[in-house]
Design a protein around this motif. Structure first.
Motif, short mmCIF file in Angstrom:
data_model
loop_
_atom_site.label_atom_id
_atom_site.label_comp_id
_atom_site.label_asym_id
_atom_site.label_seq_id
_atom_site.Cartn_x
_atom_site.Cartn_y
_atom_site.Cartn_z
N ARG A 130 55.20 49.62 50.19
CA ARG A 130 55.17 48.89 51.47
C ARG A 130 55.62 47.43 51.31
NH1 ARG A 130 49.29 49.07 53.24
NH2 ARG A 130 48.89 49.29 51.01
N ASN A 131 55.66 46.97 50.06
CA ASN A 131 55.98 45.58 49.73
C ASN A 131 55.02 44.61 50.40
OD1 ASN A 131 57.52 43.64 48.32
ND2 ASN A 131 58.68 43.14 50.17
N GLU A 132 53.74 44.97 50.41
CA GLU A 132 52.71 44.08 50.93
C GLU A 132 51.35 44.50 50.41
OE1 GLU A 132 52.53 44.18 55.15
OE2 GLU A 132 52.12 46.33 55.28
N GLY A 133 50.47 43.53 50.26
CA GLY A 133 49.12 43.80 49.81
C GLY A 133 48.52 42.58 49.14
N LYS A 134 47.20 42.60 48.99
CA LYS A 134 46.49 41.48 48.38
C LYS A 134 45.47 42.03 47.39
CE LYS A 134 47.00 38.49 52.45
NZ LYS A 134 47.99 37.61 51.77
N LEU A 135 45.48 41.48 46.18
CA LEU A 135 44.54 41.90 45.13
C LEU A 135 43.68 40.72 44.72
CD1 LEU A 135 46.93 43.94 42.78
CD2 LEU A 135 45.62 44.77 44.74
N LEU A 136 42.36 40.96 44.66
CA LEU A 136 41.41 39.94 44.22
C LEU A 136 40.64 40.49 43.03
CD1 LEU A 136 40.01 37.17 44.75
CD2 LEU A 136 38.33 38.45 46.10
N PHE A 137 40.77 39.82 41.88
CA PHE A 137 40.08 40.24 40.67
C PHE A 137 38.91 39.28 40.41
CE2 PHE A 137 44.28 42.00 40.18
CZ PHE A 137 44.06 43.24 39.59
N THR A 138 37.69 39.82 40.36
CA THR A 138 36.55 38.99 39.99
C THR A 138 36.56 38.83 38.47
OG1 THR A 138 35.23 39.72 41.89
CG2 THR A 138 34.06 38.70 40.06
N SER A 139 37.04 37.69 38.04
CA SER A 139 37.01 37.32 36.64
C SER A 139 35.70 36.57 36.42
CB SER A 139 38.23 36.45 36.32
OG SER A 139 38.23 36.01 35.00
N SER A 140 35.70 35.48 35.70
CA SER A 140 34.48 34.72 35.44
C SER A 140 34.85 33.48 34.65
CB SER A 140 33.49 35.56 34.63
OG SER A 140 32.40 34.79 34.17
N VAL A 141 33.99 32.45 34.73
CA VAL A 141 34.18 31.33 33.82
C VAL A 141 34.05 31.81 32.38
CG1 VAL A 141 33.44 29.56 35.43
CG2 VAL A 141 31.74 30.68 34.00
N ALA A 142 33.40 32.97 32.19
CA ALA A 142 33.29 33.56 30.86
C ALA A 142 34.65 33.88 30.26
CB ALA A 142 32.43 34.83 30.91
N ALA A 143 35.66 34.05 31.13
CA ALA A 143 37.01 34.36 30.64
C ALA A 143 37.64 33.20 29.90
CB ALA A 143 37.90 34.77 31.81
N THR A 144 37.08 32.01 30.06
CA THR A 144 37.70 30.81 29.50
C THR A 144 37.13 30.41 28.15
OG1 THR A 144 36.14 29.28 30.57
CG2 THR A 144 38.06 29.98 31.86
N THR A 145 36.17 31.18 27.63
CA THR A 145 35.54 30.79 26.37
C THR A 145 35.08 32.00 25.58
OG1 THR A 145 33.67 29.55 25.42
CG2 THR A 145 33.32 30.58 27.55
N PRO A 146 35.13 31.95 24.24
CA PRO A 146 34.51 33.01 23.45
C PRO A 146 33.02 33.08 23.76
CG PRO A 146 35.88 31.59 22.08
CD PRO A 146 35.75 30.91 23.40
N GLY A 147 32.42 34.26 23.65
CA GLY A 147 31.05 34.42 24.10
C GLY A 147 30.07 34.97 23.08
N PRO A 148 29.72 34.22 22.06
CA PRO A 148 28.66 34.70 21.15
C PRO A 148 27.39 35.00 21.94
CG PRO A 148 29.68 32.70 20.29
CD PRO A 148 30.19 32.88 21.68
N GLY A 149 26.81 36.15 21.71
CA GLY A 149 25.67 36.57 22.50
C GLY A 149 26.07 37.43 23.69
N GLN A 150 27.34 37.40 24.03
CA GLN A 150 27.91 38.26 25.07
C GLN A 150 29.36 38.58 24.70
OE1 GLN A 150 26.95 37.08 29.34
NE2 GLN A 150 26.65 35.12 28.31
N ALA A 151 29.58 38.92 23.46
CA ALA A 151 30.94 38.97 22.91
C ALA A 151 31.86 39.91 23.69
CB ALA A 151 30.89 39.38 21.44
#
Length: 265
Positions: A130-151
């Motif tokens: 259709r050449n139209e649409g909108k996608l929203l991905f729930t990322s997180s501030v967690a995506a910006t840093t390594p996560g020891p304890g939540q690796a």
């Protein structure tokens, strides 16, 4: 559902950010299909009741390929295709990787990563035609840093963030837009389910999921690449993440993901 209204599909919508994303779509003139694994999705549909627009709940386990296919069939069964899709389903688990249960860690990957790719493949095929649409991905501030304890959780959100950015570039010259929503700690059931209520991070003040969702949908409809939502603290984390070395961010996250009483006297 009304054929004249646009249709939004929201995953992980029985509570928290997903529930509020669905409310935002309804308030902006969309019919919605909402999905979650738990039976609470039916109560969520009742709570979201709207006089002009229909809410259709689908209870499905997106950790499985069959579950993703089942959701796609249910969402499109009336011949209508989603105009907007919010990939919000996700789960986390706190604790050191060497001590955690392998099945719990793989479940994070199955839901946060594999199901996101699978559902995106299905809905993007329709949107491309259709050449139209909108996608929203729930990322997180967690995506910006390594996560020891939540690796594994942090790694899964880094995947989602990278995936969203890549799709946005691939689709730049089309009528399809891609937006990443990066919340900070939010007042949802996440920390209880992740076993992190006793951590420093779990005890911090939390953002309002309704405001996170409002900023997310607003950014989606405006075609923005990403939004750090919702508070000034979360937006400050974005700025800090741009300048601090990964090693420093990892150490800070290790402290915040540890039990609040650890190291105290």
């Amino acid at each position: 559902m009304t054929e004249t209204s646009p249709l939004a599909l929201v995953t992980g919508a029985s509570s928290g950010i997903g529930f509020e994303l669905a409310r935002q779509f309804l308030d902006r003139g969309y019919d919605v299909v909402i999905a979650a694994e738990d039976a609470g999705i039916k109560a969520a549909a009742a709570a979201l009741h709207h006089p002009q627009h229909e809410v259709r709940p689908v209870q499905v386990d997106l950790r499985t390929a069959d579950g993703v296919e089942q959701l796609y069939r249910a969402a499109t069964e009336n011949g209508r295709l989603p105009d907007a899709v919010a990939f919000n389903a996700g789960v986390g688990r706190g604790g050191a990787f060497v001590d955690s249960d392998l099945d719990d860690e793989l479940a994070i990957i199955e839901l946060n990563v594999r199901s996101t790719v699978h559902l995106a493949k299905l809905v993007l095929g329709d949107m491309a035609e259709r050449n139209e649409g909108k996608l929203l991905f729930t990322s997180s501030v967690a995506a910006t840093t390594p996560g020891p304890g939540q690796a594994v959780y942090h790694a899964s959100k880094s995947f989602v963030q990278s995936f969203a950015k890549a799709l946005r570039e691939e689709l730049r010259d089309t009528g399809i837009t891609v937006t990443a929503l990066l919340p900070g700690p939010t007042a949802t059931d996440f920390f209880r389910r992740a076993g992190m209520l006793s951590t420093r991070l779990g005890r911090l003040p939390k953002d309002d999921p309704a405001e996170v969702a409002r900023q997310g949908v607003e950014s989606l409809l405006n075609g923005r690449q990403q939004v750090f939502a919702a508070s000034l603290v979360t937006k400050a984390a974005d700025l800090a993440g741009r300048v601090l070395p990964d090693a420093v961010k990892a150490r800070a996250n290790r402290i915040m993901s540890a039990p609040a009483h650890a190291g105290s006297h």
